[in-house]
Design a protein around this motif. Structure first.
Motif, PDB file in Angstrom:
ATOM      1  N   MET A 145       0.694  -1.254  -0.059  1.00 27.69           N
ATOM      2  CA  MET A 145       0.014  -0.172  -0.152  1.00 27.69           C
ATOM      3  C   MET A 145       0.851   1.206  -0.065  1.00 27.69           C
ATOM      4  SD  MET A 145      -1.240   2.822   2.503  1.00 27.69           S
ATOM      5  CE  MET A 145      -0.625   2.028   3.728  1.00 27.69           C
ATOM      6  N   THR A 146       0.347   2.328  -0.545  1.00 30.47           N
ATOM      7  CA  THR A 146       0.903   3.551  -0.622  1.00 30.47           C
ATOM      8  C   THR A 146       0.044   4.721  -0.445  1.00 30.47           C
ATOM      9  OG1 THR A 146       1.139   4.165  -3.199  1.00 30.47           O
ATOM     10  CG2 THR A 146       2.982   3.091  -2.085  1.00 30.47           C
ATOM     11  N   ALA A 147      -0.085   5.631   0.412  1.00 28.33           N
ATOM     12  CA  ALA A 147      -0.819   6.658   0.623  1.00 28.33           C
ATOM     13  C   ALA A 147      -0.365   8.009   0.789  1.00 28.33           C
ATOM     14  CB  ALA A 147      -1.591   6.273   1.824  1.00 28.33           C
ATOM     15  N   THR A 148      -0.851   8.732   0.472  1.00 29.13           N
ATOM     16  CA  THR A 148      -0.654  10.314   0.539  1.00 29.13           C
ATOM     17  C   THR A 148      -1.590  10.881   1.747  1.00 29.13           C
ATOM     18  OG1 THR A 148       0.211  10.473  -1.400  1.00 29.13           O
ATOM     19  CG2 THR A 148      -0.145  12.551  -0.384  1.00 29.13           C
ATOM     20  N   VAL A 149      -1.204  11.424   2.831  1.00 30.31           N
ATOM     21  CA  VAL A 149      -2.023  11.847   3.918  1.00 30.31           C
ATOM     22  C   VAL A 149      -2.001  13.430   3.712  1.00 30.31           C
ATOM     23  CG1 VAL A 149      -2.671  11.934   6.347  1.00 30.31           C
ATOM     24  CG2 VAL A 149      -2.048   9.754   5.229  1.00 30.31           C
ATOM     25  N   THR A 150      -2.757  14.299   3.728  1.00 27.52           N
ATOM     26  CA  THR A 150      -2.464  15.652   3.959  1.00 27.52           C
ATOM     27  C   THR A 150      -3.493  16.533   5.150  1.00 27.52           C
ATOM     28  OG1 THR A 150      -4.309  16.018   2.393  1.00 27.52           O
ATOM     29  CG2 THR A 150      -2.019  15.942   1.466  1.00 27.52           C
ATOM     30  N   LEU A 151      -3.007  17.417   5.735  1.00 27.62           N
ATOM     31  CA  LEU A 151      -3.859  18.424   6.663  1.00 27.62           C
ATOM     32  C   LEU A 151      -4.071  19.377   6.173  1.00 27.62           C
ATOM     33  CD1 LEU A 151      -1.503  16.926   9.719  1.00 27.62           C
ATOM     34  CD2 LEU A 151      -3.741  15.812   8.922  1.00 27.62           C
ATOM     35  N   ALA A 152      -5.218  20.081   6.485  1.00 28.25           N
ATOM     36  CA  ALA A 152      -5.492  21.355   6.279  1.00 28.25           C
ATOM     37  C   ALA A 152      -6.422  22.118   7.392  1.00 28.25           C
ATOM     38  CB  ALA A 152      -6.515  21.406   5.013  1.00 28.25           C
ATOM     39  N   ASP A 153      -6.344  23.192   7.427  1.00 31.19           N
ATOM     40  CA  ASP A 153      -7.552  23.711   8.624  1.00 31.19           C
ATOM     41  C   ASP A 153      -8.919  23.628   8.243  1.00 31.19           C
ATOM     42  OD1 ASP A 153      -5.037  24.701  10.273  1.00 31.19           O
ATOM     43  OD2 ASP A 153      -4.893  26.430   9.069  1.00 31.19           O
ATOM     44  N   ALA A 154      -9.434  23.584   9.082  1.00 28.30           N
ATOM     45  CA  ALA A 154     -10.964  23.334   9.131  1.00 28.30           C
ATOM     46  C   ALA A 154     -11.713  24.005  10.017  1.00 28.30           C
ATOM     47  CB  ALA A 154     -11.600  21.987   9.072  1.00 28.30           C
TER      48      ALA A 154
END
Length: 150
Positions: free
Chosen positions: A90-99
């Motif tokens: 598995m490969t994954a890209t995890v991103t975070l943003a303000d909510a």
């Protein structure tokens, strides 16, 4: 097979980022995880018991974090061997943003399976992978939100 998802976590990006990089938090959130051991800051070994349809196996594997941008996200590459059940990558890209309510965590993942797992059919495997991802983020959300409440 590819799957995506997102979740709003009631915590700051700093707190979410810390949780995403802490072995104890990750182990508590991975369904069926028996062991999650740091090898280095960017690599972990894991033992996870998982069932996909009639196939249940103990997978031993590794997880590597890369392309880290503090507070913004990273890339995960993992692989596991389940003996006669087969293997998973598995490969994954995890991103975070303000909510407004905290932090929006978004992931895009791609997985491959082989052995008996591949014979089960991609629909069932995709369904189980989505359920496991949803359960991980549900647990992660609860774990991180609980830590903030303390």
């Amino acid at each position: 097979m590819e799957f995506t998802g997102s979740q709003i976590i009631a915590a700051s990006r700093e707190v979410v980022w810390k949780g995403l990089n802490e072995a104890a938090v990750l182990q508590a959130c991975v369904p069926g995880c028996e062991a999650f051991t740091p090898v280095s800051d960017d690599e972990f070994t894991a033992v996870v018991v998982a069932s996909v349809g009639p196939v249940k196996a103990r997978f031993k594997g590794s997880l590597v974090l890369s392309e880290r941008i503090e507070g913004e996200g990273y890339r995960i590459a993992g692989q596991g061997e389940g003996g006669i059940a087969g293997f998973g990558k598995m490969t994954a890209t995890v991103t975070l943003a303000d909510a407004e309510e905290g932090t929006l965590l978004t992931y895009i993942a791609e997985a491959q399976v082989g052995g008996k797992l591949a014979q089960i059919g991609s629909r069932l495997v995709t369904s189980v992978a989505n359920k496991l991802a949803a359960e991980f983020f549900k647990r992660f959300n609860a774990n991180v939100s609980e830590a903030v409440a303390r």
